[in-house]
Design a protein around this motif. Structure first.
Motif, PDB file in Angstrom:
ATOM      1  N   ILE A   1     -20.245  10.189 -37.860  1.00 40.08           N
ATOM      2  CA  ILE A   1     -20.752  11.200 -36.931  1.00 40.08           C
ATOM      3  C   ILE A   1     -20.044  11.077 -35.585  1.00 40.08           C
ATOM      4  O   ILE A   1     -19.635  12.081 -34.978  1.00 40.08           O
ATOM      5  N   GLU A   2     -19.881   9.849 -35.127  1.00 41.36           N
ATOM      6  CA  GLU A   2     -19.190   9.630 -33.849  1.00 41.36           C
ATOM      7  C   GLU A   2     -17.733  10.078 -33.920  1.00 41.36           C
ATOM      8  O   GLU A   2     -17.155  10.487 -32.916  1.00 41.36           O
ATOM      9  N   GLN A   3     -17.146  10.012 -35.122  1.00 40.29           N
ATOM     10  CA  GLN A   3     -15.763  10.452 -35.310  1.00 40.29           C
ATOM     11  C   GLN A   3     -15.661  11.967 -35.471  1.00 40.29           C
ATOM     12  O   GLN A   3     -14.558  12.511 -35.549  1.00 40.29           O
ATOM     13  N   GLY A   4     -16.825  12.628 -35.540  1.00 40.92           N
ATOM     14  CA  GLY A   4     -16.834  14.081 -35.653  1.00 40.92           C
ATOM     15  C   GLY A   4     -16.677  14.603 -37.059  1.00 40.92           C
ATOM     16  O   GLY A   4     -16.345  15.783 -37.258  1.00 40.92           O
TER      17      GLY A   4
ATOM     18  N   ASN B   1     -27.922  -1.162 -44.290  1.00 43.21           N
ATOM     19  CA  ASN B   1     -27.438  -1.141 -42.910  1.00 43.21           C
ATOM     20  C   ASN B   1     -25.946  -0.815 -42.848  1.00 43.21           C
ATOM     21  O   ASN B   1     -25.484  -0.152 -41.931  1.00 43.21           O
ATOM     22  N   TYR B   2     -25.196  -1.292 -43.836  1.00 44.59           N
ATOM     23  CA  TYR B   2     -23.780  -0.922 -43.913  1.00 44.59           C
ATOM     24  C   TYR B   2     -23.654   0.599 -44.031  1.00 44.59           C
ATOM     25  O   TYR B   2     -22.854   1.234 -43.323  1.00 44.59           O
ATOM     26  N   ALA B   3     -24.430   1.183 -44.935  1.00 48.48           N
ATOM     27  CA  ALA B   3     -24.358   2.627 -45.152  1.00 48.48           C
ATOM     28  C   ALA B   3     -24.747   3.384 -43.896  1.00 48.48           C
ATOM     29  O   ALA B   3     -24.090   4.359 -43.504  1.00 48.48           O
ATOM     30  N   THR B   4     -25.826   2.950 -43.234  1.00 56.37           N
ATOM     31  CA  THR B   4     -26.291   3.625 -42.029  1.00 56.37           C
ATOM     32  C   THR B   4     -25.250   3.551 -40.922  1.00 56.37           C
ATOM     33  O   THR B   4     -24.953   4.545 -40.247  1.00 56.37           O
ATOM     34  N   ARG B   5     -24.671   2.376 -40.729  1.00 55.67           N
ATOM     35  CA  ARG B   5     -23.665   2.213 -39.679  1.00 55.67           C
ATOM     36  C   ARG B   5     -22.395   2.996 -40.004  1.00 55.67           C
ATOM     37  O   ARG B   5     -21.719   3.514 -39.104  1.00 55.67           O
ATOM     38  N   THR B   6     -22.066   3.101 -41.286  1.00 58.57           N
ATOM     39  CA  THR B   6     -20.891   3.886 -41.672  1.00 58.57           C
ATOM     40  C   THR B   6     -21.112   5.366 -41.378  1.00 58.57           C
ATOM     41  O   THR B   6     -20.232   6.050 -40.835  1.00 58.57           O
ATOM     42  N   LEU B   7     -22.294   5.877 -41.731  1.00 60.65           N
ATOM     43  CA  LEU B   7     -22.603   7.278 -41.441  1.00 60.65           C
ATOM     44  C   LEU B   7     -22.604   7.542 -39.935  1.00 60.65           C
ATOM     45  O   LEU B   7     -22.129   8.581 -39.471  1.00 60.65           O
ATOM     46  N   THR B   8     -23.154   6.592 -39.174  1.00 59.57           N
ATOM     47  CA  THR B   8     -23.156   6.741 -37.719  1.00 59.57           C
ATOM     48  C   THR B   8     -21.732   6.803 -37.179  1.00 59.57           C
ATOM     49  O   THR B   8     -21.414   7.628 -36.301  1.00 59.57           O
ATOM     50  N   LYS B   9     -20.862   5.955 -37.723  1.00 60.06           N
ATOM     51  CA  LYS B   9     -19.455   5.957 -37.304  1.00 60.06           C
ATOM     52  C   LYS B   9     -18.801   7.299 -37.628  1.00 60.06           C
ATOM     53  O   LYS B   9     -18.046   7.844 -36.820  1.00 60.06           O
TER      54      LYS B   9
END
Length: 278
Positions: free
Chosen positions: A258-261, A248-256
């Motif tokens: 993506i949101e950062q562009g 979940n840490y990895a998934t949330r980091t990747l999502t962040k």
């Protein structure tokens, strides 16, 4: 200290030492091979050759399923090592082992994580597991907050936790690699409070999370405690494990990212990059 007693004891120890010299963890095969060792001591004390009958009898012991994967992979690895060492040994065919079904890790919602950590905060005191009510809330928050492997968190030595610089030093982890992991301010404050409390309980302790003097909590205790908290949280994420927090840490980091562009297709941004370094 784990010790082997069967006629295979020297060869098991040699295999574990050999794998460790290549950068692999001893814990990968130590417990299934300990089970095999005890099986041989009890059922076949004079047997010193890994035969087909011996390997398959142990694989079937205590289960309704032929060749359960965790046993089969261990005994196949042991047989392969014995052959490499020049010994006569049966190597369990890979075709006999049922392939693992692909399974995506559970992705916690914010509400599920809130419920899970509320459950860790409510774990009662236990005379059989003293200090667990203080350890679990911090241990599981550390795994999620820094993306640590469960064994990395539980084996942290106190000297590897630098609260002044908010850095964890993870030594000899997967493939014997070391790395440094930054810790956020909130989590650093939590670690500081836990450290002070743990020092009052056991001054001069070796491990940051110490079950008893000089001994970390065992992996099976972490797994069982995770399941307890998961059930207390309403039975969320059935089939998950402490490692799910790292996913979940990895998934949330990747999502962040993506949101950062960030461009995730750029070489090095994911492949070969340890997400726990972010």
């Amino acid at each position: 200290m784990i010790s082997f007693t069967s006629a295979f004891a020297p060869q098991i120890e040699a295999m574990l030492n050999w794998r460790e010299s290549l950068g692999y963890s001893r814990t990968t095969w130590i417990y299934p091979l300990l089970s095999f060792d005890r099986f041989c001591t009890a059922r076949h004390p004079g047997e010193a050759i890994l035969t087909r009958d011996l390997a398959t009898e142990w694989c079937r012991e205590g289960t309704r399923v032929d060749y359960p994967a965790y046993k089969a992979h261990a005994i196949r690895a042991f047989g392969t090592y014995l052959r490499l060492a020049g010994a006569d040994a049966f190597v369990l065919p890979a075709e006999w082992i049922s392939p693992r079904s692909p399974k995506l890790p559970h992705l916690f919602t914010d509400d599920e994580l809130t419920a899970f950590f509320a459950a860790t905060d409510c774990v009662p005191h236990s005379a059989l597991s003293p200090f667990r009510e203080y350890t679990l809330p911090v241990l599981f928050r550390l795994i999620l907050g820094c993306g640590l492997r469960p064994q990395e968190a539980r084996l942290l030595r106190r000297e590897e936790v630098s609260l002044d610089s908010a850095i964890l030093t993870i030594e000899r982890s997967k493939r014997n690699k070391d790395r440094r992991v930054p810790v956020g301010d909130d989590l650093t404050g939590l670690l500081e409070r836990f450290d002070q409390l743990a020092e009052l309980r056991a001054p001069g302790r070796e491990y940051f999370f110490e079950q008893r003097p000089g001994k970390p909590y065992p992996g099976r205790w972490v797994w069982a405690s995770y399941q307890r908290c998961r059930v207390l949280a309403g039975g969320i994420a059935p089939g998950s494990s402490p490692y799910t927090l790292r996913h979940n840490y990895a998934t949330r980091t990747l999502t962040k990212w993506i949101e950062q562009g960030r461009d995730l297709n750029r070489p090095g941004i994911v492949g070969g990059h340890d997400l726990t370094e972010e």
